[in-house]
Design a protein around this motif. Structure first.
Motif: not given
Ligand SMILES: [Fe+2]
Ligand SMILES: [Fe+2]
Length: 145
Positions: A48, A53, A71, A105, A109
């Protein structure tokens, strides 16, 4: 292989949550399952960071920064689990802590992914999916010491 970065990431999330559910139950938790879950989490997060990202940072700077911090919390949680015996009494509370971090998370996300869907077209999603799989492969050699 799925050819859409957003679908690919969502499928990984399902798999990760399922493995964490197994690891929470003493009879189903094994060092092998932990090792696979740990490897998937590490490679997924790295993938990611190298793709979605990096690509969406300019449009969604704060969301991406928050996700990177999450993360890192997950990596710290994994480091802690590495020190704990699966059969010991500390295991279940520690895996539950990690699960809370991962669920939180994944929820944030998923919102990031929904926002990204509005500006990534099909061909870019395809190309990002390929790069994501490659980045995951590069990280798969990273195993528990
Ligand atoms: Fe992630
Ligand atoms: Fe993810």
């Amino acid at each position: 292989m799925d050819q859409d970065i957003i679908e690919t990431i969502r499928q990984d999330h399902e798999q990760i949550l399922k493995m964490l559910d197994d690891l929470e139950v003493h009879d189903r938790a094994s060092s092998e399952t932990y090792s696979v879950a740990r490897g998937l989490l590490y490679s997924h997060m790295y993938g990611e960071e190298m793709t979605i990202y990096e690509r969406t940072r300019s449009e969604m700077y704060e969301r991406v920064e928050d996700s990177l911090a999450e993360h890192n919390s997950i990596r710290i949680g994994l480091d802690r689990l590495d020190q704990i015996e699966i059969t010991g009494t500390e295991w279940v509370p520690a895996i539950q802590d990690l699960k809370r971090l991962v669920r939180f998370h994944i929820d944030s996300e998923e919102r990031l992914l929904r926002a990204a869907e509005s500006f990534l077209d099909k061909s870019e999603r395809f190309e990002l999916a390929e790069r994501f799989q490659r980045a995951k492969g590069e990280q798969s050699g990273y195993t528990l010491a």
